[in-house]
Write a protein that holds these residues in place. Sequence first.
Motif, PDB file in Angstrom:
ATOM      1  N   ASP A 192     -40.059   0.897  -0.486  1.00 19.17           N
ATOM      2  CA  ASP A 192     -40.465   1.636  -1.869  1.00 19.17           C
ATOM      3  C   ASP A 192     -41.833   1.365  -2.230  1.00 19.17           C
ATOM      4  O   ASP A 192     -42.515   2.234  -2.738  1.00 19.17           O
ATOM      5  N   GLU A 193     -42.285   0.063  -2.357  1.00 14.10           N
ATOM      6  CA  GLU A 193     -43.794  -0.263  -2.588  1.00 14.10           C
ATOM      7  C   GLU A 193     -44.822   0.683  -1.929  1.00 14.10           C
ATOM      8  O   GLU A 193     -45.828   1.026  -2.609  1.00 14.10           O
ATOM      9  N   LEU A 194     -44.462   1.166  -0.633  1.00 13.00           N
ATOM     10  CA  LEU A 194     -45.541   2.129   0.089  1.00 13.00           C
ATOM     11  C   LEU A 194     -45.818   3.253  -0.650  1.00 13.00           C
ATOM     12  O   LEU A 194     -46.720   3.842  -0.773  1.00 13.00           O
ATOM     13  N   GLU A 196     -44.619   3.987  -3.634  1.00 14.31           N
ATOM     14  CA  GLU A 196     -45.417   3.816  -5.311  1.00 14.31           C
ATOM     15  C   GLU A 196     -46.671   3.879  -4.963  1.00 14.31           C
ATOM     16  O   GLU A 196     -47.481   4.123  -5.918  1.00 14.31           O
ATOM     17  N   ALA A 197     -47.164   3.082  -4.096  1.00 15.01           N
ATOM     18  CA  ALA A 197     -48.518   2.903  -3.929  1.00 15.01           C
ATOM     19  C   ALA A 197     -49.466   4.124  -3.681  1.00 15.01           C
ATOM     20  O   ALA A 197     -50.466   4.631  -4.090  1.00 15.01           O
ATOM     21  N   ALA A 198     -48.891   5.070  -2.843  1.00 13.20           N
ATOM     22  CA  ALA A 198     -49.255   6.357  -2.689  1.00 13.20           C
ATOM     23  C   ALA A 198     -49.332   7.236  -3.766  1.00 13.20           C
ATOM     24  O   ALA A 198     -50.095   8.256  -4.094  1.00 13.20           O
ATOM     25  N   ARG A 199     -48.275   7.266  -4.665  1.00  9.03           N
ATOM     26  CA  ARG A 199     -48.243   7.990  -5.900  1.00  9.03           C
ATOM     27  C   ARG A 199     -49.326   7.523  -6.778  1.00  9.03           C
ATOM     28  O   ARG A 199     -49.841   8.297  -7.498  1.00  9.03           O
ATOM     29  N   ILE A 200     -49.468   6.228  -6.882  1.00 12.94           N
ATOM     30  CA  ILE A 200     -50.435   5.573  -7.863  1.00 12.94           C
ATOM     31  C   ILE A 200     -52.063   6.234  -7.404  1.00 12.94           C
ATOM     32  O   ILE A 200     -52.840   6.432  -8.286  1.00 12.94           O
ATOM     33  N   ASP A 201     -52.027   6.443  -5.868  1.00 16.74           N
ATOM     34  CA  ASP A 201     -53.194   6.936  -5.571  1.00 16.74           C
ATOM     35  C   ASP A 201     -53.567   8.571  -5.849  1.00 16.74           C
ATOM     36  O   ASP A 201     -54.632   9.045  -5.431  1.00 16.74           O
ATOM     37  N   VAL A 212     -47.026   9.610   4.712  1.00 13.71           N
ATOM     38  CA  VAL A 212     -46.938   8.071   4.815  1.00 13.71           C
ATOM     39  C   VAL A 212     -45.454   7.916   5.503  1.00 13.71           C
ATOM     40  O   VAL A 212     -45.192   7.118   6.383  1.00 13.71           O
TER      41      VAL A 212
END
Length: 302
Positions: A192-194, A196-201, A212
């Motif tokens: 899930d962290e991966l 969320e990191a893509a969404r933040i980017d 991803v």
Amino acid sequence: MTTTATKAPDTRGTGAPRRPGPAGRPRRHGAAGIWSYLFLSVVLLFSAFPIYWMFVVATSTDAALAEIPPRVVPGAMLFTNLQEVFSMQDVYFVQSLANSAIVSTVVTFSVLFFCSLAGFAFAKLRFRGRNTLMVFVILTLTVPNQLGVVALYILMGEIGWNGTLLAVIVPGLVSAFGVFYMRQFMVEAVPDELVEAARIDGATTMRIWWSVVLPAVRPALAVLGLLTFVATWNDFQWPLITLGGTDYPTSMVALSDLASGNYVLYRRVLAGALVATLPLLVMLFIGGRQIVRGIMEGAVKS
């Protein structure tokens, strides 16, 4: 006077010296023995013998098939039998192979596309009714396909697709098993962290799925693709119902036409079956390692 020191055996982590193997070499933990290889060889022999026997019959004559005991050595009539199969005007064997290739390829790519999207949605997206929809998808796996054949035939007739390849392709564009399989794999393979990191980017949902998720689930895609291709190529019941008696059969329907009649020439039938089996053997040979890799990764994650 010198004293020779004797080195004590290394017992770290085991509590006892490792048992030596052949020629004094230490035995590796989990190494297969001679009986394991012997058992696997016997299983391989029994599994491969039907394919070998099919090849023997496809290369033999009618007189050779009537011999007792039967021959187990291939003959020299393979090309003659294949020529008879391909030259039969009422079987359309060449066209059937092309139709099976078209149907299997389109259905496989469609299943990979839609099932990976649906699996990603059920595994990583949060929306109302997600669990209820997933339960509904799983429940559809308990319904036999035979129960929907009559309704599906009537529906295809209303649309005007009976007797065409669309009637075989469209019902298989997505599968409940594929959705469930991809969902279960993505839950563990994609953190899930991966996401969320893509969404933040600033990545969109489709961008996350493409850049991803798909690279992380390539073994699962390979397994699902191979299983779907093999199942679609071997499908017989529905293509027989909707394509039987037309000029556009699939390979399995063409084989049933070869085996019909009062006097069946098994050398001809198995020659056609040999040709229809070769694409599956090639697919399994190419993607067999991906299947093992996908199964092993799923076992390790679970």
